[in-house]
Design a protein around this motif. Sequence first.
Motif, PDB file in Angstrom:
ATOM      1  N   VAL A 123      31.757  -9.969   4.563  1.00  0.00           N
ATOM      2  CA  VAL A 123      32.134  -9.988   3.154  1.00  0.00           C
ATOM      3  C   VAL A 123      31.588  -8.703   2.533  1.00  0.00           C
ATOM      4  CG1 VAL A 123      31.714 -11.064   0.917  1.00  0.00           C
ATOM      5  CG2 VAL A 123      32.194 -12.490   2.907  1.00  0.00           C
ATOM      6  N   LEU A 124      32.492  -7.905   1.932  1.00  0.00           N
ATOM      7  CA  LEU A 124      32.055  -6.697   1.225  1.00  0.00           C
ATOM      8  C   LEU A 124      32.140  -6.979  -0.269  1.00  0.00           C
ATOM      9  CD1 LEU A 124      34.068  -3.896   3.083  1.00  0.00           C
ATOM     10  CD2 LEU A 124      32.041  -5.088   3.820  1.00  0.00           C
ATOM     11  N   TYR A 125      31.043  -6.732  -0.963  1.00  0.00           N
ATOM     12  CA  TYR A 125      31.022  -6.936  -2.413  1.00  0.00           C
ATOM     13  C   TYR A 125      30.987  -5.550  -3.053  1.00  0.00           C
ATOM     14  CZ  TYR A 125      30.009  -9.564  -6.689  1.00  0.00           C
ATOM     15  OH  TYR A 125      30.090 -10.152  -7.930  1.00  0.00           O
ATOM     16  N   LEU A 126      32.061  -5.182  -3.771  1.00  0.00           N
ATOM     17  CA  LEU A 126      32.146  -3.834  -4.370  1.00  0.00           C
ATOM     18  C   LEU A 126      32.007  -3.929  -5.877  1.00  0.00           C
ATOM     19  CD1 LEU A 126      34.554  -3.792  -1.978  1.00  0.00           C
ATOM     20  CD2 LEU A 126      34.882  -1.541  -2.950  1.00  0.00           C
ATOM     21  N   ARG A 127      31.122  -3.136  -6.430  1.00  0.00           N
ATOM     22  CA  ARG A 127      31.021  -3.100  -7.889  1.00  0.00           C
ATOM     23  C   ARG A 127      31.200  -1.659  -8.351  1.00  0.00           C
ATOM     24  NH1 ARG A 127      25.916  -5.662  -9.879  1.00  0.00           N
ATOM     25  NH2 ARG A 127      27.145  -7.557  -9.676  1.00  0.00           N
ATOM     26  N   LEU A 128      32.045  -1.467  -9.371  1.00  0.00           N
ATOM     27  CA  LEU A 128      32.219  -0.117  -9.914  1.00  0.00           C
ATOM     28  C   LEU A 128      30.955   0.238 -10.694  1.00  0.00           C
ATOM     29  CD1 LEU A 128      35.942  -0.209 -11.081  1.00  0.00           C
ATOM     30  CD2 LEU A 128      34.989   0.390  -8.861  1.00  0.00           C
ATOM     31  N   ASP A 129      30.413   1.431 -10.424  1.00  0.00           N
ATOM     32  CA  ASP A 129      29.157   1.835 -11.065  1.00  0.00           C
ATOM     33  C   ASP A 129      29.380   2.204 -12.533  1.00  0.00           C
ATOM     34  OD1 ASP A 129      27.639   1.630  -8.651  1.00  0.00           O
ATOM     35  OD2 ASP A 129      28.572   3.496  -7.974  1.00  0.00           O
ATOM     36  N   ASP A 130      28.392   1.866 -13.337  1.00  0.00           N
ATOM     37  CA  ASP A 130      28.337   2.305 -14.728  1.00  0.00           C
ATOM     38  C   ASP A 130      29.644   2.019 -15.472  1.00  0.00           C
ATOM     39  OD1 ASP A 130      27.113   3.314 -16.875  1.00  0.00           O
ATOM     40  OD2 ASP A 130      27.297   5.430 -16.358  1.00  0.00           O
ATOM     41  N   PHE A 131      30.150   0.805 -15.297  1.00  0.00           N
ATOM     42  CA  PHE A 131      31.480   0.489 -15.835  1.00  0.00           C
ATOM     43  C   PHE A 131      31.472   0.405 -17.366  1.00  0.00           C
ATOM     44  CE2 PHE A 131      35.266  -2.285 -16.419  1.00  0.00           C
ATOM     45  CZ  PHE A 131      36.190  -1.436 -15.821  1.00  0.00           C
ATOM     46  N   GLU A 132      30.316  -0.028 -17.941  1.00  0.00           N
ATOM     47  CA  GLU A 132      30.239  -0.111 -19.416  1.00  0.00           C
ATOM     48  C   GLU A 132      30.519   1.262 -20.034  1.00  0.00           C
ATOM     49  OE1 GLU A 132      27.586  -1.364 -17.686  1.00  0.00           O
ATOM     50  OE2 GLU A 132      27.464  -3.492 -18.213  1.00  0.00           O
ATOM     51  N   HIS A 133      30.042   2.287 -19.346  1.00  0.00           N
ATOM     52  CA  HIS A 133      30.245   3.655 -19.838  1.00  0.00           C
ATOM     53  C   HIS A 133      31.749   3.955 -19.950  1.00  0.00           C
ATOM     54  CE1 HIS A 133      29.787   8.007 -20.134  1.00  0.00           C
ATOM     55  NE2 HIS A 133      30.668   8.114 -19.162  1.00  0.00           N
ATOM     56  N   HIS A 134      32.508   3.546 -18.910  1.00  0.00           N
ATOM     57  CA  HIS A 134      33.965   3.758 -18.938  1.00  0.00           C
ATOM     58  C   HIS A 134      34.597   2.921 -20.052  1.00  0.00           C
ATOM     59  CE1 HIS A 134      33.849   6.165 -15.375  1.00  0.00           C
ATOM     60  NE2 HIS A 134      33.429   5.175 -14.603  1.00  0.00           N
ATOM     61  N   GLN A 135      34.107   1.681 -20.199  1.00  0.00           N
ATOM     62  CA  GLN A 135      34.690   0.798 -21.227  1.00  0.00           C
ATOM     63  C   GLN A 135      34.504   1.398 -22.610  1.00  0.00           C
ATOM     64  OE1 GLN A 135      32.779  -2.942 -20.273  1.00  0.00           O
ATOM     65  NE2 GLN A 135      34.724  -3.910 -19.800  1.00  0.00           N
TER      66      GLN A 135
END
Length: 695
Positions: A309-321
């Motif tokens: 199982v690979l768990y991927l999280r986009l880094d620093d997503f709040e910044h993009h939001q």
Amino acid sequence: MSHHPMSYALDNLRLLIAHDSQDEAEQLMNALRNAGRATRAQLALGEDDLLRALKGGAWELMLCRPTFGDSSFESAMSHLNRLGKAIPVILLEDNFTPDTIKAGMSLGARGVVPNDDRDLLSLMVDRVIEFLRLRKELQHSEIVRHDAEKRLSLLMDQSRDAIAYVLDGMHIHANDNYVEMFGYESADDLAGVPIMDMVSASDHAKLKQLLRSRAQDESQTHELECKGVNTEGSEFDATFTFSASTYDGEACTQIVIRASGVDESEMAERLQEMSQKDQVTGLFSRSWFMDRVDESVAQAANEGRLSTVLYLRLDDFEHHQSGLGLDGADDILKSVAEWLRAEVGEAHLARVDGEDFAVLQPVADMDEAAELAETLRAGIETLMPEVTAKTVHVTASVGVSFVREDARSSQETLTTALKCCNQAQRENAGKGNAVKVHDPMDDVAAGSSEAVAMQVRQALEQGAFSLRYQPLMSLEDEAEHAFEVFVNLPQKQGEAMEASEFMSVAADQGLVGKIDRWVVLNAMRAAAAFSEPVSLVLNLNGASLADASLADWLGKAMRAAKMDGARVTFQFSEGDAATYLKQTGAFAEKMKALGCGISISRFGGGLDPFKLFQHIPATMVKFEGSFTQELSKAEGRERLTSIIKQVKEGNRKTVVGFVESAAQMQALWTLGGVDYLQGYYLQAPMDKLEIPDAA
């Protein structure tokens, strides 16, 4: 504070010892306790004791000598069988040879160990605990499965489809629609009728062929389009769907004949699929993904297939939001989802949370999983999606866990991947864009005594322990604010390490005294700085009690912190008090002279707890956790009531901990003789000293 009920089920091993010597039995009990195992024991020195104990309590393990008093191991085994008690028994044999092992095993012992080999006994107890845990889990699964079958048969009776169950080519059950379709009066008339009678003679060859291929592999689902035939011989078009099922706990074949005219299956699948898809990315949702991981856990157990199982999280997503707005952020998610879909092909892919994706895929070995994770990380870094005419630079952190053949649950696998993802995000000065692969040996190494000892030493040098305060709720005086102080060791990732996980290692290294002094000093400082007067219950460990200079040091520490002795209670466990009896007695006398309270925790677990009062001037006791668990049973309530009565005779205060539910709370209100309650139901341990709002 997140509320997580503890499971005390097997941390509190209830142990029955059938022995010919009280002294040896007590040493045995202490040896197991010091190895961090059994907590609640009773001694049977003969037949009557044994029968009383078997009828009066719930035991999880029994240690038995070849003879004890007027009884023997053989006679004990026959009592267990007669009373229907499934308690695993370990025989403590004097004469340890292949023959005595065989004899013991053939009479039903779970294990045979030499009477004087404590290390082997500890290992054997661990094996039996694991067996007990699995047995409990299996029982639980059986009950759940049975319930599911009952629900299934109810659904089947209400279904519009015609449904039947077939074993060895004969009907064993059918619903009303099936019975009617073939012109029978009732399901009973169908019992034992061969499935061959249901299809037209012209289709017999096709049906035989299908049944032969089902015999090879029953797990497949097969469809047969043919002419059905009823009792009057008239024929009709039907599609039989054969699939594997169970009926009354027995494996069999389920046959479903769809109600004609409506293709409900396709519609249901569509609806199901829509409800399980995420609107933004079109990927499946977390619940769908968990179902797939469930399937892979079953496959791993049955076929030994390794999946990752690979768990991927986009880094620093709040910044993009905040930079691109919510719609812009959704566009990033869409482009990452599209790229992932193309990249992972056949693998299961889902959006499991905000900016979190998960992939499930069978792999040949752990290296293959690591390579895949690295490919995905590197690919996302070069993706550069265009959003509102801007090129955005996105990176992801990836945690990798495995569904191995000893995997316990889908939940555990996903949580492990998530923890690894969190670790990966801390890389590169918290910028992430990294991969962390879970190594099963990490779990072992993290718990290895060398690793723990090193952490404890570091924590002492840097003062890196942390204190937690759990209130004791007084049933007498609402204005009294008392707290028990616990120490733990924060970890870089994951939950902090509880004292029970590092104290035994610290004791081997001779560091316990230092930890206890650190705790006392810092807890008193916190109390001195607090706005209201509070009382503290401070836990000391056995090894500290053996240090003769501790009492004087504590006196000085209390004066320095301006702590009044009446507001401090020193507490040690019943097992430690029994092991260091003389030293504890001397320590308690000195502290009592300073006006301090003395409490014994885990009380009532030993063979004769009241004996301690002859040596230790205890002012309070905190009962062993399994007493609280047993409040739901009448005999459990009686046992606690009688032990409370004996404790109160010496004007001692009583604390009942581990209160996890309203029902336990209710039972304790009405029990009488309880001075303080404590537990997660009332208030979990808090990171700082504060008075919780009255509920």
